[in-house]
Write a protein that holds these residues in place. Structure first.
Motif, PDB file in Angstrom:
ATOM      1  N   ARG A 322      22.288 -24.906  50.378  1.00 47.45           N
ATOM      2  CA  ARG A 322      20.824 -24.855  50.542  1.00 47.45           C
ATOM      3  C   ARG A 322      20.385 -23.577  51.240  1.00 47.45           C
ATOM      4  N   LEU A 323      21.260 -23.037  52.078  1.00 42.10           N
ATOM      5  CA  LEU A 323      20.929 -21.809  52.807  1.00 42.10           C
ATOM      6  C   LEU A 323      21.115 -20.551  51.961  1.00 42.10           C
ATOM      7  N   ALA A 324      21.620 -20.718  50.743  1.00 36.57           N
ATOM      8  CA  ALA A 324      21.937 -19.542  49.925  1.00 36.57           C
ATOM      9  C   ALA A 324      20.732 -18.637  49.727  1.00 36.57           C
ATOM     10  N   ILE A 325      19.551 -19.224  49.664  1.00 35.51           N
ATOM     11  CA  ILE A 325      18.345 -18.431  49.431  1.00 35.51           C
ATOM     12  C   ILE A 325      18.081 -17.441  50.573  1.00 35.51           C
ATOM     13  N   ARG A 326      18.642 -17.734  51.760  1.00 39.63           N
ATOM     14  CA  ARG A 326      18.429 -16.856  52.914  1.00 39.63           C
ATOM     15  C   ARG A 326      19.445 -15.724  52.988  1.00 39.63           C
ATOM     16  N   ILE A 327      20.518 -15.804  52.208  1.00 44.96           N
ATOM     17  CA  ILE A 327      21.543 -14.766  52.230  1.00 44.96           C
ATOM     18  C   ILE A 327      21.028 -13.536  51.496  1.00 44.96           C
ATOM     19  N   SER A 328      21.018 -12.402  52.153  1.00 49.36           N
ATOM     20  CA  SER A 328      20.584 -11.167  51.508  1.00 49.36           C
ATOM     21  C   SER A 328      21.647 -10.096  51.682  1.00 49.36           C
ATOM     22  N   GLY A 329      21.610  -9.131  50.793  1.00 48.63           N
ATOM     23  CA  GLY A 329      22.532  -8.002  50.884  1.00 48.63           C
ATOM     24  C   GLY A 329      23.882  -8.246  50.243  1.00 48.63           C
ATOM     25  N   ILE A 330      24.070  -9.410  49.595  1.00 43.55           N
ATOM     26  CA  ILE A 330      25.345  -9.733  48.954  1.00 43.55           C
ATOM     27  C   ILE A 330      25.074 -10.204  47.526  1.00 43.55           C
ATOM     28  N   ASP A 331      25.782  -9.644  46.574  1.00 48.46           N
ATOM     29  CA  ASP A 331      25.701 -10.103  45.197  1.00 48.46           C
ATOM     30  C   ASP A 331      26.867 -11.048  44.950  1.00 48.46           C
ATOM     31  N   GLY A 332      26.579 -12.332  44.906  1.00 46.66           N
ATOM     32  CA  GLY A 332      27.620 -13.329  44.760  1.00 46.66           C
ATOM     33  C   GLY A 332      28.390 -13.237  43.458  1.00 46.66           C
ATOM     34  N   ARG A 333      27.808 -12.581  42.457  1.00 43.50           N
ATOM     35  CA  ARG A 333      28.501 -12.445  41.177  1.00 43.50           C
ATOM     36  C   ARG A 333      29.721 -11.539  41.291  1.00 43.50           C
ATOM     37  N   LEU A 334      29.744 -10.721  42.337  1.00 38.76           N
ATOM     38  CA  LEU A 334      30.869  -9.813  42.530  1.00 38.76           C
ATOM     39  C   LEU A 334      31.973 -10.421  43.390  1.00 38.76           C
ATOM     40  N   ILE A 335      31.725 -11.639  43.902  1.00 33.09           N
ATOM     41  CA  ILE A 335      32.640 -12.266  44.848  1.00 33.09           C
ATOM     42  C   ILE A 335      33.845 -12.915  44.158  1.00 33.09           C
ATOM     43  N   ARG A 336      33.655 -13.368  42.925  1.00 35.32           N
ATOM     44  CA  ARG A 336      34.701 -14.142  42.254  1.00 35.32           C
ATOM     45  C   ARG A 336      36.026 -13.385  42.200  1.00 35.32           C
ATOM     46  N   ARG A 337      35.988 -12.077  41.932  1.00 36.50           N
ATOM     47  CA  ARG A 337      37.239 -11.313  41.865  1.00 36.50           C
ATOM     48  C   ARG A 337      37.938 -11.297  43.216  1.00 36.50           C
ATOM     49  N   THR A 338      37.171 -11.172  44.295  1.00 36.67           N
ATOM     50  CA  THR A 338      37.774 -11.175  45.626  1.00 36.67           C
ATOM     51  C   THR A 338      38.409 -12.529  45.917  1.00 36.67           C
TER      52      THR A 338
END
Length: 379
Positions: A322-338
């Motif tokens: 639910r807090l995801a909307i407050r996260i800024s500065g990160i593109d979650g689409r790039l996280i999967r590889r990490t």
């Protein structure tokens, strides 16, 4: 399974030992003694303080908060009442200050906990104990012995012990070593929001600091290179100076680099679970299943004759989504590889260790799948 009984080194029978002093705890009719201590190995922003607070609520327990934390080096009795949770900490309400249990351990000079050394505050990842470890073992043994001398079961809550898990398990074989594990994207997001909304860079800086101060270790060098982590250069005279540099670095750290540093450290710590722990506490599941909470309480009752109440745990997985909307500065689409790198690295480290059928690999994959689900909403 996400509650993992990795190795049972204590009897599973339950006996009425409520009137026995902690120094003489045993399971009636069995050769195995009950645990002499509980070591809670947690990570920053893993909800470990909440787990610890459940033990602190029990009368037979002496609950010692962050025995490796650097505040203990300068702690004064007069300061203890002022060190409490703040509105931005996310910690549960505590009836007593964090360090209340250390009053009797302050040195005669008036400050600092007996036996504590500043170097204890930096986790280590060597295969064998370092030169500081005998002093660390003596320090923790003193805290344990004085607690049991009062008829209390010591429960230690660590945030700086995961790298030393196998060392500590070998040095304290009659303790229950329980690891608190949370999916890494949720754990990272909790610290990232504190930096973003409260200008508190400590939790973003922590992985840089730990990795940087351990980069001479081959496994740390390997994980830094594998994840492509950019660390602040270590050209400073002391760990304290490097910590300050890392906090400044974290204030403007590129988000994907900060996440890679966090996942690198998370993967290192996850790889130590097989050879260092007895129980796994799954924080993503605890707030979703009352049955699981009861099962976990029963495990501690059987091993240590204390029954923490884990009912009422917050559903932290749904909360962080639910807090995801407050996260800024990160593109979650790039996280999967990490996340994929984290799985490959951690699993390569545990391959062939102790018992390949423990289920650790499954738990790590579950955590990283949840991390994909959480991070997918970051934009």
């Amino acid at each position: 399974m996400t509650l993992l009984e990795i190795t049972s080194r204590h009897g599973d029978g339950v006996a009425d030992t409520s009137k026995c002093p902690a120094s003489d705890r045993y399971v009636a009719g069995q050769e195995k003694e009950l645990a002499q201590a509980i070591f809670l190995h947690t990570g920053w922003r893993s909800a470990g303080t909440w787990v610890w607070s459940r033990f602190r609520a029990l009368e037979p327990v002496n609950a010692l908060y962050e025995p490796l934390g650097n505040l203990l080096g300068e702690l004064r009795v007069a300061e203890i009442p002022n060190i409490r949770s703040t509105s931005d900490s996310g910690h549960p309400p505590l009836g007593k200050p964090y360090y209340e249990e250390y009053r009797s351990f302050i040195q005669e000079c008036g400050y600092g906990v007996v036996g504590y050394r500043k170097r204890f505050s930096i986790d280590r990842f060597g295969n064998t104990p370092d030169d500081e470890f005998p002093a660390l073992r003596t320090y923790l043994k003193n805290l344990q012995d004085q607690s049991t001398g009062l008829g209390k079961l010591p429960v230690f809550k660590f945030c700086r012990s995961a790298g030393r898990l196998p060392w500590l398990r070998s040095a304290f074989p009659h303790a229950v070593h329980a690891v608190v594990l949370r999916n890494p994207a949720a754990q990272f997001a909790s610290g990232w929001l504190l930096n973003q909304e409260w200008s508190n860079p400590f939790f973003v800086a922590a992985p840089f600091r730990v990795l940087g101060l351990n980069q001479v270790e081959p496994v740390v060098k390997q994980v830094v290179e594998t994840f492509g982590v950019s660390l602040p250069p270590f050209v400073y005279a002391s760990a304290e100076e490097y910590a300050a540099v890392c906090e400044q670095y974290a204030r403007t750290a590129e988000s994907s680099n900060a996440y890679r540093a966090f996942l690198a450290l998370w993967s290192l710590c996850a790889s130590r679970i097989v050879d260092g722990s007895d129980l796994l506490i799954d924080m993503d599941r605890l707030g979703q299943s009352s049955e699981y909470a009861s099962e976990l309480s029963a495990q501690f009752r059987a091993r240590a004759d204390v029954t923490p109440d884990f009912g009422g745990a917050r559903n932290q997985f749904d909360e962080i989504k639910r807090l995801a909307i407050r996260i800024s500065g990160i593109d979650g689409r790039l996280i999967r590889r990490t996340n994929s790198l984290a799985g490959k690295f951690a699993l390569s480290q545990i391959d062939g260790l102790r018992d390949s059928q423990t289920g650790i690999a499954k738990v790590i994959r579950e955590k990283l799948a949840l991390a994909d689900e959480v991070a997918e909403q970051w934009r």
